[in-house]
Design a protein around this motif. Structure first.
Motif, PDB file in Angstrom:
ATOM      1  N   PHE A  55       0.826  -1.212   0.000  1.00 61.05           N
ATOM      2  CA  PHE A  55       0.000   0.000   0.000  1.00 61.05           C
ATOM      3  C   PHE A  55       0.859   1.260   0.000  1.00 61.05           C
ATOM      4  CE2 PHE A  55      -3.012  -2.629   2.876  1.00 61.05           C
ATOM      5  CZ  PHE A  55      -3.420  -3.376   1.785  1.00 61.05           C
ATOM      6  N   ASN A  56       2.157   1.087   0.156  1.00 63.09           N
ATOM      7  CA  ASN A  56       3.020   2.260   0.300  1.00 63.09           C
ATOM      8  C   ASN A  56       3.195   2.996  -1.021  1.00 63.09           C
ATOM      9  OD1 ASN A  56       3.238   1.463   2.904  1.00 63.09           O
ATOM     10  ND2 ASN A  56       5.318   0.659   2.716  1.00 63.09           N
ATOM     11  N   ALA A  57       3.038   4.306  -0.929  1.00 64.60           N
ATOM     12  CA  ALA A  57       3.154   5.132  -2.124  1.00 64.60           C
ATOM     13  C   ALA A  57       4.596   5.619  -2.249  1.00 64.60           C
ATOM     14  CB  ALA A  57       2.221   6.327  -2.030  1.00 64.60           C
ATOM     15  N   ASP A  58       5.128   5.521  -3.452  1.00 62.82           N
ATOM     16  CA  ASP A  58       6.468   6.040  -3.690  1.00 62.82           C
ATOM     17  C   ASP A  58       6.380   7.175  -4.703  1.00 62.82           C
ATOM     18  OD1 ASP A  58       9.021   6.625  -4.349  1.00 62.82           O
ATOM     19  OD2 ASP A  58       9.583   4.597  -4.988  1.00 62.82           O
ATOM     20  N   PRO A  59       6.535   8.416  -4.223  1.00 59.26           N
ATOM     21  CA  PRO A  59       6.358   9.562  -5.124  1.00 59.26           C
ATOM     22  C   PRO A  59       7.390   9.583  -6.251  1.00 59.26           C
ATOM     23  CG  PRO A  59       6.969  10.296  -2.897  1.00 59.26           C
ATOM     24  CD  PRO A  59       6.833   8.814  -2.840  1.00 59.26           C
ATOM     25  N   ASN A  60       8.490   8.891  -6.065  1.00 56.05           N
ATOM     26  CA  ASN A  60       9.549   8.968  -7.067  1.00 56.05           C
ATOM     27  C   ASN A  60       9.481   7.905  -8.144  1.00 56.05           C
ATOM     28  OD1 ASN A  60      10.745  11.229  -5.767  1.00 56.05           O
ATOM     29  ND2 ASN A  60      11.476   9.810  -4.196  1.00 56.05           N
ATOM     30  N   GLN A  61       8.482   7.027  -8.026  1.00 54.78           N
ATOM     31  CA  GLN A  61       8.319   6.009  -9.060  1.00 54.78           C
ATOM     32  C   GLN A  61       8.017   6.661 -10.402  1.00 54.78           C
ATOM     33  OE1 GLN A  61       5.316   3.486  -7.367  1.00 54.78           O
ATOM     34  NE2 GLN A  61       6.449   1.656  -7.957  1.00 54.78           N
ATOM     35  N   ASN A  62       8.504   6.059 -11.442  1.00 56.28           N
ATOM     36  CA  ASN A  62       8.261   6.606 -12.765  1.00 56.28           C
ATOM     37  C   ASN A  62       6.971   6.042 -13.349  1.00 56.28           C
ATOM     38  OD1 ASN A  62       8.604   7.995 -15.111  1.00 56.28           O
ATOM     39  ND2 ASN A  62       9.929   6.437 -16.030  1.00 56.28           N
ATOM     40  N   LYS A  63       5.862   6.457 -12.764  1.00 62.30           N
ATOM     41  CA  LYS A  63       4.548   5.984 -13.188  1.00 62.30           C
ATOM     42  C   LYS A  63       3.592   7.155 -13.086  1.00 62.30           C
ATOM     43  CE  LYS A  63       4.666   1.263 -11.264  1.00 62.30           C
ATOM     44  NZ  LYS A  63       4.041   0.437 -10.213  1.00 62.30           N
ATOM     45  N   SER A  68      -6.804  -0.081   1.699  1.00 62.95           N
ATOM     46  CA  SER A  68      -5.392  -0.173   1.318  1.00 62.95           C
ATOM     47  C   SER A  68      -4.706   1.188   1.389  1.00 62.95           C
ATOM     48  CB  SER A  68      -5.269  -0.755  -0.087  1.00 62.95           C
ATOM     49  OG  SER A  68      -5.856   0.106  -1.045  1.00 62.95           O
ATOM     50  N   CYS A  69      -4.896   1.882   2.511  1.00 60.08           N
ATOM     51  CA  CYS A  69      -4.245   3.171   2.706  1.00 60.08           C
ATOM     52  C   CYS A  69      -2.748   2.981   2.947  1.00 60.08           C
ATOM     53  CB  CYS A  69      -4.830   3.889   3.925  1.00 60.08           C
ATOM     54  SG  CYS A  69      -6.583   4.173   3.825  1.00 60.08           S
ATOM     55  N   ASP A  70      -2.005   4.044   2.667  1.00 61.86           N
ATOM     56  CA  ASP A  70      -0.589   4.043   3.014  1.00 61.86           C
ATOM     57  C   ASP A  70      -0.483   4.448   4.482  1.00 61.86           C
ATOM     58  OD1 ASP A  70       2.076   4.353   3.374  1.00 61.86           O
ATOM     59  OD2 ASP A  70       2.396   5.660   1.641  1.00 61.86           O
ATOM     60  N   TRP A  71      -0.580   3.461   5.342  1.00 65.58           N
ATOM     61  CA  TRP A  71      -0.713   3.744   6.786  1.00 65.58           C
ATOM     62  C   TRP A  71       0.517   4.409   7.373  1.00 65.58           C
ATOM     63  CZ3 TRP A  71      -5.459   3.964   8.100  1.00 65.58           C
ATOM     64  CH2 TRP A  71      -6.396   3.107   7.497  1.00 65.58           C
ATOM     65  N   ASP A  72       1.652   4.261   6.719  1.00 68.37           N
ATOM     66  CA  ASP A  72       2.853   4.922   7.228  1.00 68.37           C
ATOM     67  C   ASP A  72       2.704   6.440   7.200  1.00 68.37           C
ATOM     68  OD1 ASP A  72       3.838   2.433   7.445  1.00 68.37           O
ATOM     69  OD2 ASP A  72       5.216   2.550   5.737  1.00 68.37           O
ATOM     70  N   ARG A  73       1.779   6.917   6.362  1.00 67.06           N
ATOM     71  CA  ARG A  73       1.620   8.358   6.236  1.00 67.06           C
ATOM     72  C   ARG A  73       0.452   8.907   7.050  1.00 67.06           C
ATOM     73  NH1 ARG A  73       4.195  10.502   1.561  1.00 67.06           N
ATOM     74  NH2 ARG A  73       5.112   8.854   0.289  1.00 67.06           N
TER      75      ARG A  73
END
Length: 894
Positions: free
Chosen positions: A34-42, A144-149
RNA sequence: GCGGGCAUAGCUCAGCUGGCUAGAGCACAUGGGUCACAACCAUGGGGUCCGGGGUUCAAGUCCCUGUGCCCGCACCA
């Protein structure tokens, strides 16, 4: 998990969700999917959760809201987006303060005894202990939230954002402070915004009261009408309309206020409706919003006769200390004895109540902070008009415009202790107001005797910043750059004004961009009779109870299937059962598939390929259907057609995959068609389930993950898998058409069987099928084993249309084929004759209609040629059918 | 007063830009212990598409009107 094919025997009991759901949620968290990665090339896809109140417990509204968001996020992840679903909770000022106050009251402590600091500490402690309850419940639902945030509206970063916004708006003169008549809750002891007041129709009384002249002039006095006699004590004028012929002559005269004896003037003001009542209005600037305006226009004195607690004040003389509602009756009584009460009739009127505690609100004169809404609203209206923000369903755009165009200043100060304290300080010496980001050390006048404003901000002030404050604003962060503006906001219509409009306001002002591109407004969840769910009615369905009993997938699927744009959802446990049956169906179908797959059979590509010699019609057909369902499903999710999407999958899996395809595959899987066919069939099933599980995964993530694992499709978690791709197969239309033809034959045979009441387990000895089309003859004969199996027939005799028909038989005839079932003495021939006669009558009526249409010149001239052609064909077919029925009748009569 | 929505089978609802014999689920009826599934399978009955007008070759679908129900906002002396 994931190692190999599951033991099919373990699945035999049917689908049991409990342990499966917990297992997979833990696995998802562990894998960090569920973790979002802002730097992914998508390409980005982002949603901010409508932050539930920390006091909250998951209700069906949340369950719906978050299921829909989860569906979008899971689908987008599979479709190759970098997805951020930002979670968090709202501090919910009044609600939380009330909850903690109540729990203190149980120990007999009031918050005032504790003092502000200690009380706020208690609230924080309460929040730490109970505030995460709803988060756990969202996880149970599968969110499926990014719970770390995870964020909280009062955490440090968000508080900084709140301060900055307040200070900036103040510096732009978009926030001001002033003494106005505001909505006051005498129980919560705080101001409320207009939105926080709920109007309810109540039965009250409409009192006619005589105000005697006090200027010695002609006449007895002036009659005015009021629903609130207790405010008479605060009257400072009588007003009439300037062009009111009836009352104009009264202007300038003086009357004495009943009971108090105060002498007040008669003035003129446009606010008065000359048609209403007597055309004369008593003016109480301190206790009525309209009167307040009149009072300020005319410089009238404001006399507060009701205090903050809703109790009559010192100004109320003998009534001091009485509750406002008690005072109403008492004053009416006194007016009566004085002979000044002319009448008191029943009257319905709408009365404002506190949206939190239900107490009748009181218009109350006090000093408050306001946001100047008009200038902000203009940009916000423009943003929607320009299409930067789109409401779905579209009709909500109107609602939004209407509110924005008539917006009034937003009262943002609350006399509470729990919330963001207003960053304003007052100098005790020079009286100056200092608004600043940091606590100021000294006033400009040089002295340090500063006192911070006691009030906190409206809860909605901080939630208005949610789309960017949660991503780290005012800092420039990776998250903001990657994920703002968010893709869509999913919420209920009840907070369009409270929240959606204000997020747009703040987003446009501080980010200079819309906070979200789409706003999907879903319906309210009601009970099965369409009533609002409420504790007092006792019709509340607790989603957690449903999850315990049927599983989160069942609840999700039910809510999704019932979500139709613009319609409220009528929910009952009964409906959950219906959809739970589907999960079981899917489970059993998978079990059947697994029983027939020895090892990973590998792929056939393309699945509908012409060059694969062992593919039969139904194999090609299911491939075409999966492909079409894929593109349809993708389209529906993109357009937020959730209910349609759920039902598409439901119908496809049950009625096509299970009822037809799997049944048709049985002979091959049992080896009756040789090893090559068996292997081919296994491959098709393998691939079909792989795509179908993926398509279902966003809606029912748990069971599909478990089945994915059981099939050992590989590639790890299903959610990591790629969304199926719709393919365009050559000849797909023919495949579907042929299959439909075949299905019709099977259904026709089944109907005839039922007609003669042939028991299902008994096979019919012989069916004779006459076909018009040579190509169809080949099709049917290739598949006759299939037909015989599905319809339970021993012998299927094929011949061309027009061949002599068997004696003593019943038939189904169409333009393309005729089906005869020789029944001998099996049935009641007389009854059958009647049936044919009825059919003939019906057919006649239909044909008349078509013939009429074709006889119409306009139709021939203006309708598209293919439509005309269709009608011609229908007519020809009808005639042929008619002839055959007639023959048939004759045959039976013989 | 302003704005919005809804009216289709007994119930809950689909029916998208007008064009197949108006569909589904539940409920109902009949039959069935068939080797994935009785949480199932097969089959069937059931509709003046709220009333009235109009546009059109064609209206459940578009327009007008009436009726009934629901929601939001404003006002309510």
């Amino acid at each position: 998990m994931g190692a190999g094919r599951a033991n099919v025997g373990d699945m035999a009991k049917g689908y049991e969700p409990g342990p499966i759901e917990d297992k997979w949620y833990a696995k998802w968290m562990e894998d960090g999917i569920f973790n979002a990665d802002p730097n992914q090339n998508k390409p980005p896809f982002s949603i901010v959760i409508p932050p539930p109140n920390v006091t909250g417990s998951l209700h069906l509204g949340h369950a719906l809201d978050n299921t829909l968001q989860d569906i979008l996020c899971r689908a987008k992840r599979m479709q190759g987006f970098k997805v951020l679903w930002m979670p968090g909770t709202d501090h919910a000022g009044i609600a939380t303060q009330n909850v903690v106050e109540r729990s203190l009251m149980k120990d007999g402590i009031s918050r005032h005894e504790l003092g502000r600091e200690a009380f706020v500490e208690r609230v924080w402690a309460w929040k730490e202990e109970y505030g995460s309850r709803i988060i756990g419940q969202l996880k149970k639902l599968g969110a499926s939230c990014d719970w770390d945030r995870e964020r909280f509206t009062m955490d440090e970063g968000l508080s900084r954002a709140v301060r900055k916004v307040f200070v900036d708006l103040y510096n732009k003169d978009l926030i001001y402070r002033g003494k106005y008549l505001i909505n006051w809750c005498p129980r919560c002891l705080t101001a409320l915004s207009d939105l926080e007041v709920e109007h309810k129709e109540l039965e009250g009384k409409f009192y006619s009261v005589l105000y005697r002249f006090a200027d010695g002039g002609e006449g007895e006095g002036i009659t005015v009408m009021t629903t609130r006699p207790e405010t008479i004590l605060g009257d400072t004028a009588i007003a009439v309309h300037p062009r009111d012929e009836r009352n104009r002559h009264l202007v300038g005269r003086r009357v004495s206020v009943p009971i108090t004896g105060r002498v007040i003037p008669v003035i003129e003001d446009n606010m008065v409706d000359p048609e209403f009542g007597t055309g004369a209005v008593k003016i109480t600037p301190a206790h009525d919003p309209n009167d307040f305006l009149v009072g300020s226009r005319h410089g009238l004195e404001s006399i507060q006769v009701i205090d903050a607690h809703g109790v009559m004040s010192d100004e109320a003389g003998a009534y001091k200390g009485l509750d406002r509602l008690e005072a109403r009756d008492a004053i009416a009584d006194e007016l009566k004895t004085l002979g000044l009460l002319l009448s008191a009739d029943g009257r319905k009127h709408s009365v404002g109540h506190c949206y939190r505690c239900g107490t009748i609100i009181e218009p109350y004169l006090s000093e408050q902070w306001f946001v100047r809404a008009k200038p902000l609203a203009e940009t916000d209206i423009a943003a929607v008009k320009a299409g930067a923000i789109r409401f779905v369903p579209e009709q909500w755009t109107q609602t939004y415009y209407q509110w924005m165009e008539n917006i009034r200043d937003w009262c943002i100060s609350r006399q509470l202790w729990w919330g963001h304290r207003i960053p304003a300080w007052y100098c005790a010496d020079c009286g100056k107001v200092i608004v600043s980001l940091e606590t100021p050390a000294a006033c400009k006048c040089g002295r340090t005797n500063l006192r911070q404003d006691e009030d906190v901000l409206d809860t909605w002030f901080s939630s208005a910043l949610w789309p960017f404050s949660t991503m780290g604003w005012p800092d420039d962060t990776d998250a903001l750059r990657a994920f703002y503006p968010t893709s869509v906001l999913v919420t209920g219509f009840d907070i369009i004004f409270f929240w959606v409009a204000r997020m747009i306001m703040m987003g446009m002002e501080f980010m200079e961009r819309e906070p979200f591109r789409d706003v999907y407004i879903h319906a309210l969840v009601r009970d099965e009779h369409g009533r609002k769910m409420s504790k007092s009615r006792g019709n509340v369905i607790d989603p957690l109870v449903i999850i315990d009993k049927y599983g989160a997938d069942a609840l999700r699927l039910t809510l999704t299937a019932l979500t139709l744009q613009g319609r409220d959802i009528f929910m009952s446990e009964n409906r959950v059962e219906t959809y739970r049956f589907f999960l079981n169906k899917l489970w059993n179908a998978s079990r059947f598939a697994l029983m027939n797959l020895e090892d990973s059979p590998g792929d056939i590509a393309p699945l509908c390929g012409e060059d694969e010699p062992h593919l039969r019609l139904h194999d090609r057909w299911i491939a075409v259907r999966v492909s079409n369902v894929t593109s349809e499903m993708t389209r529906l999710l993109d357009g937020y057609f959730f209910g349609e999407a759920a039902r598409l999958m439901y119908d496809f899996v049950w009625n096509e995959l299970c009822d037809w395809y799997l049944e048709m595959s049985k002979p091959a899987l049992r080896g009756g068609e040789g090893p090559a066919r068996k292997n081919t069939s296994q491959k098709v099933i393998y691939q079909v389930f792989r795509d179908v599980l993926k398509l279902l995964h966003p809606i029912i993530p748990f069971v599909t993950e478990e089945l994915w694992d059981a099939f050992a499709f590989g590639g790890g978690i299903i959610g990591r898998g790629e969304w199926p791709v719709a393919k365009s197969y050559p000849g797909a239309e023919t495949v579907e058409y042929d299959m439909a033809f075949l299905q019709n034959i099977v259904r026709a045979i089944r109907n005839l069987r039922a007609e003669v009441k042939l028991p299902p387990q008994k096979t019919a000895p012989l069916m004779s099928l006459r076909l018009k089309d040579q190509a169809k003859t080949a099709l049917i004969s290739e598949n006759s084993d299939m037909i015989k199996m599905l319809a339970k027939v021993d012998e299927l005799e094929l011949s061309a249309l027009g061949a002599p028909k068997p004696a003593k038989s019943i038939a189904t005839v169409t333009g393309d084929w005729e089906l005869f079932f020789p029944v001998g003495s099996l049935m009641d021939v007389g009854r059958e004759i009647t049936r044919f006669e009825d059919e003939l009558k019906k057919l006649d009526a239909e044909m008349k209609k078509v013939a009429g249409k074709l006889g119409n010149e306009n139709f021939i001239a203006k309708a598209p040629p293919e439509v005309v052609e269709k009608e011609r064909a229908a007519l020809a077919e009808g005639e042929a059918r008619k002839r055959r029925i007639e023959e048939n009748l004759e045959g039976l009569r013989r």
